[in-house]
Design an enzyme around this catalytic site. Structure first.
Site, short mmCIF file in Angstrom:
data_model
loop_
_atom_site.label_atom_id
_atom_site.label_comp_id
_atom_site.label_asym_id
_atom_site.label_seq_id
_atom_site.Cartn_x
_atom_site.Cartn_y
_atom_site.Cartn_z
N HIS A 144 34.61 45.17 41.19
CA HIS A 144 34.82 44.62 42.54
C HIS A 144 34.21 43.22 42.69
O HIS A 144 34.87 42.28 43.14
CB HIS A 144 34.13 45.53 43.58
CG HIS A 144 34.40 46.99 43.40
ND1 HIS A 144 35.50 47.61 43.94
CD2 HIS A 144 33.70 47.97 42.76
CE1 HIS A 144 35.47 48.91 43.66
NE2 HIS A 144 34.39 49.15 42.95
C1 BDR Z 1 30.78 47.84 46.08
O1 BDR Z 1 29.78 48.86 46.05
C2 BDR Z 1 28.87 48.64 45.00
O2 BDR Z 1 28.55 49.83 44.33
C3 BDR Z 1 29.51 47.63 44.09
O3 BDR Z 1 28.51 46.84 43.50
C4 BDR Z 1 30.42 46.83 45.00
O4 BDR Z 1 29.73 45.75 45.59
C5 BDR Z 1 32.13 48.50 45.89
O5 BDR Z 1 32.37 49.43 46.90
#
Ligand code: BDR
Ligand code: CA
Length: 324
Positions: free
Chosen positions: A249
């Site tokens: 992400h």
């Molecule tokens: C987000 O949640 C975190 O676990 C990841 O780093 C990312 O920023 C995705 O939902």
């Protein structure tokens, strides 16, 4: 491009930081840490150690408020490992965290270069909400705000309809939305939710490409870190999401901040559910414009994933090759 990055490092946060360090157009002015994937002190330690590893040993790293604005702290050891970096281990950082509060770093840096600094948040936006309390003019002082947060048309990853960064501190996210809404004439924040970031699936083949780009040297410390961190993340996705790979992400968010051409957005009105019994933290989005209120976010609706991965491999592989 002058940047501040807010993180909860975190495996994909770590990859995002590597991407920024590998990007010649990025000038990283500070990294602000918040609790999320792991507790904030561990986030700071991971971040400092990673900057040591990857050639950013002088970049200021700060801590801020250690818990969400009103809710109890949640962390995600099953997703990111007990230390937040999967199976990877890093030597202890060479320096301590800065004495400055994260909110002060954001405000001071923005005031010193008004209209020039882009803030990228890759974590629950607690630090930004506190910064807004200290400087309500922040939306005018920043050049741009890009967030990895929310889930606008697809299911959540923390509750059926809420995404992790928003679910951890929904009040902070709503504070941010309201602050930008009331700053007339200021550009809308750009937001990448799961709708686009779950297209950024890092697969074993990408890892092979990364090794090939770095020249596949034995005992390369950056590659070793990436291998060990991602193995944990891929095992998690294989258990919960049905594929051996990982959603990255946060790197997609930084790549899109550095090159907006990677992301197609749509302007929409969004509010955060703060009370819902089943839907707390949901980013409620008015796709059919039934609220009849002005849009307050530029929501990523599609991304050029192929170019993103090619760039990720080229840049991070190149960084690994240089560091040895
Ligand atoms: C987000 O949640 C975190 O676990 C990841 O780093 C990312 O920023 C995705 O939902
Ligand atoms: Ca994150």
């Amino acid at each position: 491009m002058k940047l501040i990055i807010d993180v909860d490092t975190g495996i994909d946060d770590a990859l995002a930081l590597l991407y920024v360090l590998a990007s010649p157009e990025a000038e990283l002015l500070g990294v602000t840490c918040t609790s999320g994937n792991v507790e904030a002190a561990q986030v700071a330690e991971n971040t400092l150690a990673l900057l040591d590893l990857a050639g950013g040993p002088d970049i200021e790293v700060t801590l801020g408020r250690r818990v969400p604005l009103t809710r109890p702290l949640m962390t995600a050891p099953e997703t990111h490992g007990p230390q937040g970096i999967g199976y990877a281990t890093l030597p202890p950082p060479s320096r301590a965290v800065s004495p400055r509060h994260s909110a002060d770093l954001i405000v001071d840096v923005a005031r010193r270069a008004p209209g020039e600094v882009t803030l990228i948040t890759l974590a629950p936006v607690t630090n930004l909400a506190v910064a807004l309390e200290r400087e309500p003019q922040l939306p005018r002082l920043l050049k741009n705000l890009v967030m990895m947060a929310g889930s606008y048309r697809s299911p959540g990853n923390t509750a059926p309809t809420s995404e992790w960064n928003t679910a951890c501190d929904p009040e902070a996210m709503q504070t941010v939305l309201s602050a930008w809404e009331s700053a007339e004439g200021v550009g809308r924040p750009v937001v990448l939710g799961l709708d686009v970031t779950e297209h950024a699936k890092f697969m074993p083949d990408h890892l092979a490409q990364l090794h090939a780009t770095a020249g596949n040297p034995q005992a390369n410390r950056v590659l070793q870190f990436i291998d060990d961190a991602l193995r944990f993340y891929m095992e998690f996705h294989s258990r919960y999401d049905g594929f051996y790979g990982a959603f990255i992400h946060d790197p997609l968010a930084v790549a899109s901040a550095l090159d907006p051409a990677l992301l197609k957005t749509e302007a929409l009105a969004v509010q955060v559910e703060l009370d819902g019994k089943l839907t707390s933290g949901e980013t409620v989005t008015d796709w059919r414009r039934v609220w009849n209120r002005p849009p307050n976010l530029e929501i990523g609706v599609s991304a050029d994933i192929e170019t993103f991965f090619a760039r990720f491999v080229e840049r991070v592989g190149g960084l690994a090759a240089r560091i040895m």
